[in-house]
Write an enzyme that holds these catalytic residues in place. Structure first.
Site, PDB file in Angstrom:
ATOM      1  N   ARG A 178       0.746  -1.647  -0.126  1.00 42.56           N
ATOM      2  CA  ARG A 178       0.041  -0.154  -0.147  1.00 42.56           C
ATOM      3  C   ARG A 178       1.181   0.675   0.289  1.00 42.56           C
ATOM      4  O   ARG A 178       1.375   1.667   1.325  1.00 42.56           O
ATOM      5  CB  ARG A 178      -0.607   0.321   1.701  1.00 42.56           C
ATOM      6  N   SER A 220     -12.682  -3.616   0.985  1.00 45.59           N
ATOM      7  CA  SER A 220     -13.008  -3.221   2.502  1.00 45.59           C
ATOM      8  C   SER A 220     -15.379  -2.965   2.606  1.00 45.59           C
ATOM      9  O   SER A 220     -15.113  -2.913   1.738  1.00 45.59           O
ATOM     10  CB  SER A 220     -12.461  -2.055   2.094  1.00 45.59           C
ATOM     11  N   LYS A 253      -4.752   5.951   8.619  1.00 47.08           N
ATOM     12  CA  LYS A 253      -5.503   6.332   7.604  1.00 47.08           C
ATOM     13  C   LYS A 253      -6.313   7.172   7.357  1.00 47.08           C
ATOM     14  O   LYS A 253      -7.502   7.562   8.231  1.00 47.08           O
ATOM     15  CB  LYS A 253      -6.848   5.358   6.995  1.00 47.08           C
TER      16      LYS A 253
HETATM   17  C1  LIG Z   1      -6.977  -5.431   4.950  1.00 47.53           C
HETATM   18  C2  LIG Z   1      -7.727  -3.323   4.240  1.00 47.53           C
HETATM   19  N1  LIG Z   1      -8.518  -3.352   5.083  1.00 47.53           N
HETATM   20  C3  LIG Z   1      -9.259  -2.278   4.476  1.00 47.53           C
HETATM   21  C4  LIG Z   1      -8.067  -1.361   3.634  1.00 47.53           C
HETATM   22  C5  LIG Z   1      -8.888  -0.335   3.344  1.00 47.53           C
HETATM   23  O1  LIG Z   1      -8.855  -0.263   2.407  1.00 47.53           O
HETATM   24  P1  LIG Z   1      -9.543   1.454   1.651  1.00 47.53           P
HETATM   25  O2  LIG Z   1     -10.959   1.513   2.154  1.00 47.53           O
HETATM   26  O3  LIG Z   1      -9.965   1.111  -0.127  1.00 47.53           O
HETATM   27  O4  LIG Z   1      -8.606   2.577   1.699  1.00 47.53           O
HETATM   28  P2  LIG Z   1      -7.274   2.449   1.840  1.00 47.53           P
HETATM   29  O5  LIG Z   1      -6.211   1.240   2.480  1.00 47.53           O
HETATM   30  O6  LIG Z   1      -7.115   2.399   0.362  1.00 47.53           O
HETATM   31  O7  LIG Z   1      -6.677   3.771   1.708  1.00 47.53           O
HETATM   32  C6  LIG Z   1      -7.053  -1.933   3.405  1.00 47.53           C
HETATM   33  N2  LIG Z   1      -6.444  -1.183   2.665  1.00 47.53           N
HETATM   34  N3  LIG Z   1      -6.618  -3.218   3.569  1.00 47.53           N
HETATM   35  C1  LIG Z   2      -5.236   1.034   5.516  1.00 49.16           C
HETATM   36  C2  LIG Z   2      -6.554   1.024   6.513  1.00 49.16           C
HETATM   37  N1  LIG Z   2      -7.890   0.624   6.507  1.00 49.16           N
HETATM   38  C3  LIG Z   2      -8.657   0.990   7.451  1.00 49.16           C
HETATM   39  C4  LIG Z   2     -10.112   0.548   6.954  1.00 49.16           C
HETATM   40  O1  LIG Z   2     -11.023   1.069   8.836  1.00 49.16           O
HETATM   41  O2  LIG Z   2     -10.812   0.776   6.115  1.00 49.16           O
HETATM   42  S1  LIG Z   2      -8.152   1.373   8.766  1.00 49.16           S
HETATM   43  C5  LIG Z   2      -6.100   1.120   7.996  1.00 49.16           C
HETATM   44  C6  LIG Z   2      -4.707   1.668   8.583  1.00 49.16           C
HETATM   45  C7  LIG Z   2      -4.767   0.735   9.529  1.00 49.16           C
HETATM   46  O3  LIG Z   2      -3.176   1.065  10.207  1.00 49.16           O
HETATM   47  P1  LIG Z   2      -2.710   0.918  11.258  1.00 49.16           P
HETATM   48  O4  LIG Z   2      -2.726  -1.087  10.981  1.00 49.16           O
HETATM   49  O5  LIG Z   2      -1.616   1.648  11.677  1.00 49.16           O
HETATM   50  O6  LIG Z   2      -4.118   1.508  12.186  1.00 49.16           O
END
Ligand SMILES: Cc1ncc(COP(=O)(O)OP(=O)(O)O)c(N)n1
Ligand SMILES: Cc1nc(C(=O)O)sc1CCOP(=O)(O)O
Ligand SMILES: [Mg+2]
Length: 208
Positions: free
Chosen positions: A39, A108, A137
């Site tokens: 990512r 997601s 995020k």
């Molecule tokens: C395993 C996993 N779950 C949720 C997310 C979040 O995807 P998304 O809502 O598209 O947000 P971004 O990661 O693109 O900012 C994820 N990346 N992985």
């Molecule tokens: C990539 C991402 N997706 C989210 C969602 O809610 O879909 S939260 C998130 C960030 C997760 O990072 P951390 O483990 O540092 O909190």
């Protein structure tokens, strides 16, 4: 490639910078990460393809699949094992058609309304979150907490992981809420020893 959702590492180039992306991922896999997502919100497609190819080479023989976040073209071009899509990252049907049946495709889900629209025929797993607020995020949805997570997991037609603000001490609680494992950025990538950090998740927060 086999999908194991026990411990899902999601990378962040900023947090991996000091140790390097490949070394961070390899250490986390040694510690028990079973799935890796590349990512990177700022890299060009070409840079991401290059990163993905280096990661694929480093993961060869480990049995751990590499997925790409957001970018279908990068997933196809790099030879990654699949794609993780959000609600606004395009059409699941188009992604499945482009990637083929053998690829891993994740989506997601933040709400029960989104869950009701999940295309379970074309997807392999769901990412449910955020469990907690997180600075990894900036545009995350309202946190679910463990109760909200349990409600989403109970409604899921597919195996799922939980994501958002998770630390090793939350590993048991998210599994009890009905997902197969945590998905983690900062509590692994952002730690001085990603191998030990991943190990702590695998044993439910205890380092023994
Ligand atoms: C395993 C996993 N779950 C949720 C997310 C979040 O995807 P998304 O809502 O598209 O947000 P971004 O990661 O693109 O900012 C994820 N990346 N992985
Ligand atoms: C990539 C991402 N997706 C989210 C969602 O809610 O879909 S939260 C998130 C960030 C997760 O990072 P951390 O483990 O540092 O909190
Ligand atoms: Mg996305």
């Amino acid at each position: 490639m086999r999908l194991d959702l026990s411990l899902y590492l999601v990378t962040d180039p900023r947090l991996c910078a000091e140790r390097g992306l490949v070394e961070t991922v390899v250490a986390a896999v040694r510690g028990g990460a079973t799935l890796v997502q590349l990512r990177d919100k700022h890299a060009s497609d070409g840079e991401m393809i290059d990163q993905a190819r280096r990661l694929k080479a480093a993961l060869a023989g480990s049995g751990v699949p590499l997925l790409i976040n957001d970018r279908l073209a990068v997933a196809v071009e790099s030879g990654a094992d699949g794609l993780h899509m959000g609600q606004d990252d395009g059409e699941v049907a188009a992604a499945r058609a482009a990637l083929g049946e053998g690829a891993i495709l994740g989506l997601s889900v933040q709400t029960l309304a989104q869950m009701a629209r999940v295309d379970a025929e074309r997807l392999d797993y769901l990412g449910l979150g955020p469990v907690f607020a997180t600075s990894s995020k900036h545009d995350h949805a309202e946190p679910l907490g463990f109760e909200g997570l349990a409600r989403l997991a109970a409604a899921s037609p597919l195996p799922a992981v939980a994501i958002g603000g998770l630390k090793a001490e939350h590993a048991d609680a998210v599994r009890q809420a009905g997902v197969l494992g945590p998905a983690v950025i900062s509590a692994i990538c952002g730690r001085p020893d990603p191998e030990a950090a991943a190990k702590a998740f695998a044993v439910g927060g205890r380092l023994d």
